[in-house]
Write an enzyme that holds these catalytic residues in place. Structure first.
Site, PDB file in Angstrom:
ATOM      1  N   ASN A   9      57.678  10.579  46.281  1.00  0.00           N
ATOM      2  CA  ASN A   9      58.950   9.909  46.552  1.00  0.00           C
ATOM      3  C   ASN A   9      59.224  10.086  48.043  1.00  0.00           C
ATOM      4  OD1 ASN A   9      61.493   8.899  46.726  1.00  0.00           O
ATOM      5  ND2 ASN A   9      62.465  10.453  45.436  1.00  0.00           N
ATOM      6  N   TRP A  10      58.882   9.055  48.789  1.00  0.00           N
ATOM      7  CA  TRP A  10      59.037   9.147  50.248  1.00  0.00           C
ATOM      8  C   TRP A  10      60.503   9.156  50.670  1.00  0.00           C
ATOM      9  CZ3 TRP A  10      55.072   5.219  52.798  1.00  0.00           C
ATOM     10  CH2 TRP A  10      53.770   5.637  52.499  1.00  0.00           C
ATOM     11  N   LYS A  11      61.383   8.741  49.773  1.00  0.00           N
ATOM     12  CA  LYS A  11      62.810   8.580  50.112  1.00  0.00           C
ATOM     13  C   LYS A  11      62.931   7.657  51.332  1.00  0.00           C
ATOM     14  CE  LYS A  11      63.560  12.961  47.874  1.00  0.00           C
ATOM     15  NZ  LYS A  11      64.322  14.190  47.738  1.00  0.00           N
ATOM     16  N   HIS A  98      67.416   9.163  40.089  1.00  0.00           N
ATOM     17  CA  HIS A  98      67.251  10.313  40.986  1.00  0.00           C
ATOM     18  C   HIS A  98      68.625  10.915  41.280  1.00  0.00           C
ATOM     19  CE1 HIS A  98      66.233  12.786  44.408  1.00  0.00           C
ATOM     20  NE2 HIS A  98      64.972  12.668  44.057  1.00  0.00           N
ATOM     21  N   GLU A 100      69.863  11.984  43.891  1.00  0.00           N
ATOM     22  CA  GLU A 100      70.488  11.469  45.121  1.00  0.00           C
ATOM     23  C   GLU A 100      71.219  10.156  44.841  1.00  0.00           C
ATOM     24  OE1 GLU A 100      66.952  11.628  47.536  1.00  0.00           O
ATOM     25  OE2 GLU A 100      67.031  13.815  47.456  1.00  0.00           O
ATOM     26  N   GLU A 170      63.950  17.270  37.585  1.00  0.00           N
ATOM     27  CA  GLU A 170      64.186  17.713  38.961  1.00  0.00           C
ATOM     28  C   GLU A 170      65.489  18.501  39.020  1.00  0.00           C
ATOM     29  OE1 GLU A 170      61.854  14.936  41.839  1.00  0.00           O
ATOM     30  OE2 GLU A 170      63.925  14.283  41.707  1.00  0.00           O
ATOM     31  N   GLY A 176      64.582  19.636  47.986  1.00  0.00           N
ATOM     32  CA  GLY A 176      64.718  19.711  49.439  1.00  0.00           C
ATOM     33  C   GLY A 176      65.228  21.057  49.930  1.00  0.00           C
ATOM     34  N   SER A 216      60.877  20.729  45.527  1.00  0.00           N
ATOM     35  CA  SER A 216      60.118  21.630  46.413  1.00  0.00           C
ATOM     36  C   SER A 216      58.701  21.921  45.910  1.00  0.00           C
ATOM     37  CB  SER A 216      60.890  22.924  46.667  1.00  0.00           C
ATOM     38  OG  SER A 216      62.107  22.643  47.347  1.00  0.00           O
ATOM     39  N   GLY A 237      58.796  15.101  47.055  1.00  0.00           N
ATOM     40  CA  GLY A 237      59.497  14.512  48.196  1.00  0.00           C
ATOM     41  C   GLY A 237      58.801  14.873  49.495  1.00  0.00           C
ATOM     42  N   GLY A 238      59.353  15.839  50.208  1.00  0.00           N
ATOM     43  CA  GLY A 238      58.903  16.188  51.558  1.00  0.00           C
ATOM     44  C   GLY A 238      57.400  16.330  51.718  1.00  0.00           C
TER      45      GLY A 238
END
Ligand code: 13P
Length: 255
Positions: A9-11, A98, A100, A170, A176, A216, A237-238
């Protein structure tokens, strides 16, 4: 049998050039994967067509995901993207629910239910996210919280529809933050999720659905998380923005 999936998930990250380089680097490793493994690239809308072209039409190891979609088919919804649009460019998956989007864009269980329905109607597979905030975990109510999220947005589906859904657990406190759920916390929740699927549907449906862990996931913890018997991969993600790190995470699928 269900797939083991490393989903990125590149966001809201990457320029077009960065996106191209990242995907090309990842595609170079496809020969080390086998039929049980799938890499899903959840990229921003402007790059979907390019990434789909890079991946190719019949790539058995790599798929492309949108990070969101609108719950209506078409119309006066300035700035939105619909399920038929995504389907028409060959997108196969879509991330729905998600935290977010729930927190920053006010998406509630009823809206997410509509998004799940329209995705399935147009042949897109939802990667449905669930997970509790820290205070719910601290109060020990995480299983009940996640159970409600699934009931609100997923459990109206027929068994046949449900087989096309991927679930991503999640925990919000792990996203994050660098604070990963322990292997035991992940295993317990994933076991609970599969038990819910068995209760609502049956063993066959429950065993078809990949349940991913997100929050994470890094190059150095993916393997131990993915080794949990109830964890079928991760939503990342990251660490999915760095080719070398995401490659190690993909390697972690090979249990
Ligand atoms: P991080 O891997 O950056 O914690 O993000 C997880 C996530 O939200 C994936 O959807």
């Amino acid at each position: 049998m269900r797939k083991f999936i490393a989903a990125a998930n590149w966001k809201m990250n990457c320029t077009k050039e960065q996106a191209k380089t990242l995907v090309e680097d990842l595609l170079a490793i496809s020969h080390t994967l086998d039929k049980r493994h799938l890499v899903v690239l959840g990229v921003p809308f402007p790059y979907l067509i390019m990434v789909k072209d890079l991946v190719g039409q019949n790539n058995e190891f790599f798929s492309v995901a949108a990070q969101n979609l609108h719950h209506k088919v078409s119309g006066a919804f300035t700035g939105e993207v619909s399920a038929p649009m995504l389907a028409s460019i060959g997108v196969e998956y879509v991330i729905i629910g998600h935290s977010e989007r729930r927190e920053q864009f006010g998406e509630d269980g009823a809206l997410l239910k509509q998004k799940v329905d329209i995705a399935l109607e147009y042949g897109l597979k939802p990667i449905f996210c669930c997970g509790e905030p820290l205070e719910v975990r601290e109060a020990g109510n995480e299983q009940e919280y996640v159970r409600r999220q699934l009931h609100e947005s997923l459990f109206h589906l027929t068994a046949e529809q449900m087989k096309h859904v991927v679930i991503a657990y999640e925990p919000i406190w792990a996203i994050g933050t660098g604070k990963t759920a322990t292997v035991q916390q992940a295993q317990d929740m994933h076991f609970h999720l599969r038990a819910m699927l068995i209760k609502q549907y049956d063993e066959n449906v429950a065993n078809t659905i990949s349940i991913l862990y997100g929050g994470s996931v890094k190059a150095d913890n993916a393997e131990s998380l993915f080794n949990c018997p109830s964890v079928d991969g991760g939503l990342v993600g990251g660490a999915s923005l760095i080719a070398a790190d995401f490659e190690k995470i993909i390697e972690g699928l090979k249990r």
